[in-house]
Design an enzyme around this catalytic site. Structure first.
Site, PDB file in Angstrom:
ATOM      1  N   ASP A  48      33.227 -26.935 110.539  1.00 18.60           N
ATOM      2  CA  ASP A  48      31.997 -26.862 110.279  1.00 18.60           C
ATOM      3  C   ASP A  48      31.535 -27.049 108.678  1.00 18.60           C
ATOM      4  O   ASP A  48      32.621 -26.612 107.944  1.00 18.60           O
ATOM      5  CB  ASP A  48      31.546 -25.472 110.552  1.00 18.60           C
ATOM      6  CG  ASP A  48      31.567 -25.511 112.479  1.00 18.60           C
ATOM      7  OD1 ASP A  48      31.171 -26.301 112.799  1.00 18.60           O
ATOM      8  OD2 ASP A  48      32.043 -24.248 112.861  1.00 18.60           O
ATOM      9  N   TYR A  76      43.260 -19.344 111.823  1.00 16.59           N
ATOM     10  CA  TYR A  76      41.979 -19.144 111.027  1.00 16.59           C
ATOM     11  C   TYR A  76      41.903 -17.787 110.577  1.00 16.59           C
ATOM     12  O   TYR A  76      42.498 -16.791 111.146  1.00 16.59           O
ATOM     13  CB  TYR A  76      41.004 -19.499 111.847  1.00 16.59           C
ATOM     14  CG  TYR A  76      40.750 -20.741 112.514  1.00 16.59           C
ATOM     15  CD1 TYR A  76      40.030 -21.888 111.870  1.00 16.59           C
ATOM     16  CD2 TYR A  76      41.220 -21.098 113.695  1.00 16.59           C
ATOM     17  CE1 TYR A  76      39.833 -23.166 112.599  1.00 16.59           C
ATOM     18  CE2 TYR A  76      41.216 -22.405 114.220  1.00 16.59           C
ATOM     19  CZ  TYR A  76      40.513 -23.516 113.522  1.00 16.59           C
ATOM     20  OH  TYR A  76      40.398 -24.740 114.236  1.00 16.59           O
ATOM     21  N   ASP A  90      26.757 -18.768 113.166  1.00 14.50           N
ATOM     22  CA  ASP A  90      27.261 -18.629 111.863  1.00 14.50           C
ATOM     23  C   ASP A  90      26.173 -18.184 110.885  1.00 14.50           C
ATOM     24  O   ASP A  90      25.063 -18.057 111.356  1.00 14.50           O
ATOM     25  CB  ASP A  90      27.983 -19.968 111.146  1.00 14.50           C
ATOM     26  CG  ASP A  90      27.024 -21.150 111.277  1.00 14.50           C
ATOM     27  OD1 ASP A  90      25.687 -21.012 111.015  1.00 14.50           O
ATOM     28  OD2 ASP A  90      27.571 -22.423 111.705  1.00 14.50           O
ATOM     29  N   ARG A 188      33.609 -19.392 116.021  1.00 12.56           N
ATOM     30  CA  ARG A 188      32.274 -18.747 115.995  1.00 12.56           C
ATOM     31  C   ARG A 188      32.172 -18.145 117.673  1.00 12.56           C
ATOM     32  O   ARG A 188      31.298 -17.261 117.584  1.00 12.56           O
ATOM     33  CB  ARG A 188      31.221 -19.891 115.898  1.00 12.56           C
ATOM     34  CG  ARG A 188      31.136 -20.361 114.496  1.00 12.56           C
ATOM     35  CD  ARG A 188      30.240 -21.547 114.322  1.00 12.56           C
ATOM     36  NE  ARG A 188      30.847 -22.883 115.092  1.00 12.56           N
ATOM     37  CZ  ARG A 188      29.804 -23.860 115.854  1.00 12.56           C
ATOM     38  NH1 ARG A 188      28.492 -23.465 115.817  1.00 12.56           N
ATOM     39  NH2 ARG A 188      30.103 -24.607 116.244  1.00 12.56           N
TER      40      ARG A 188
END
Length: 324
Positions: A48, A76, A90, A188
């Site tokens: 993203d 991550y 987000d 997310r």
């Protein structure tokens, strides 16, 4: 005039990029294309725009290997901001829900982590590249703010190998976690679901990809938006991973020059097993495997399928994807 193999390899392989925040994955690809003046460039696993971290970029004929590379684990480091949920999940999105945050949210999250290990179901974000009726979901959302069918129809199973708390900040009502997960995981969505698991809401405020099996972001190059083309070109040449190292478990088979016409044209080659260039040990486990096939003194290599035809005592080489 023939191009030397070393020059071909300079434009065929994989480069690891540490993507900065605010830049799209497509922008990275565009910068690499311009620096090398070639069209065949593609990234593995979109990051993203707000995210940072490891973006593997395939160059030249190596772009044809994306299916063989994409199945590895990813790691991550991400931060959840509790108390608000956004439509994008987000910090860039519009707030769609607000809820009080438990004071002991760190302990509550810790208690819930076991339920997020292993195979779990996940609903992806409505702002994602997943397609519905042949069109990416984010295009529907940007155009009308809705999608044709409920997002629940896109529910999928994902795999979480490990997830752990890294830090928390009570004054900011945030928590940072590290997750090692399988293909198709949306961090997310994971942030949203963790917040819901402790009876509040939240969104992913920071996201950094640290690892794409087997590569780590520590070995990646920086590519700022204003990087000079010549500087980027030199960085790529110095750090390019050759195709034979991208899939280093795949054997390399080199044939004599008499097979150059067949291999260069992508045609099938049949070899007598007792006069083969292929080591017998490669057939010990299976009569079918994949290999990189080259021809001596020729600048050509194919990712190929190799099959032992037992009834004819022959070996069949089937070139599938031309690397260079």
């Amino acid at each position: 005039m023939n191009i030397k193999e070393s020059e071909v390899n300079n434009y065929c392989g994989l480069i690891l990029v540490d993507k900065p925040a605010g830049m799209t994955s497509h922008k990275i690809v565009s910068l690499v294309r311009k620096a090398l003046n070639i069209d065949k460039v593609g990234h593995l696993g979109t990051l993203d725009p707000f995210a940072t971290g490891l973006l593997p970029v395939l160059i030249g004929g190596a772009t044809r290997l994306s299916d063989e590379i994409m199945d590895g684990k990813k790691q991550y480091l991400f931060t959840i901001k509790f108390g608000k949920e956004t439509d994008t999940l987000d910090a860039t999105g519009r707030v769609v829900d607000e809820k009080d945050v438990p004071r002991n949210y760190t302990e509550l999250i810790k208690d819930k982590l076991n339920s997020f290990h292993g195979e779990i179901e996940q609903i992806p974000p409505v702002y994602s590249a997943l397609k519905m009726n042949g069109k990416p979901l984010y295009e529907y959302m940007r155009a009308s703010g809705s999608i044709p069918n409920p997002i629940e129809t896109k529910k999928r199973k994902i795999f979480i190998q490990n997830i752990e708390i890294v830090d928390s900040n009570n004054s900011e009502e945030t928590i940072s976690l590290r997750v090692l997960c399988g293909k198709g995981t949306y961090v997310r969505s994971l942030a949203r679901d963790l917040a819901k698991a402790i009876n509040t809401v939240g969104y992913c405020s920071q996201l950094r990809r640290e690892f794409v099996e087997p590569w780590h972001v520590e070995n990646a190059i920086s590519v700022p938006a204003d990087i000079d083309k010549e500087e980027l070109k030199n960085e790529i040449k110095a750090n390019l991973i050759p195709v034979t190292e991208i899939l280093n478990s795949i054997p390399i088979i080199e044939l004599d020059e008499c097979y150059s016409k067949q291999i260069s044209s992508g045609n099938i080659v049949l070899l007598e097993r007792n006069n083969s260039f292929i080591s017998e040990h490669l057939f010990q486990r299976n009569n079918f495997f994949s290999a990189f096939v080259k021809v001596k003194n020729f600048e050509v290599m194919f990712y190929s399928e190799i099959k032992f035809l037992i009834e004819f005592n022959q070996i069949k080489i089937m070139p599938k994807k031309k690397m260079y």
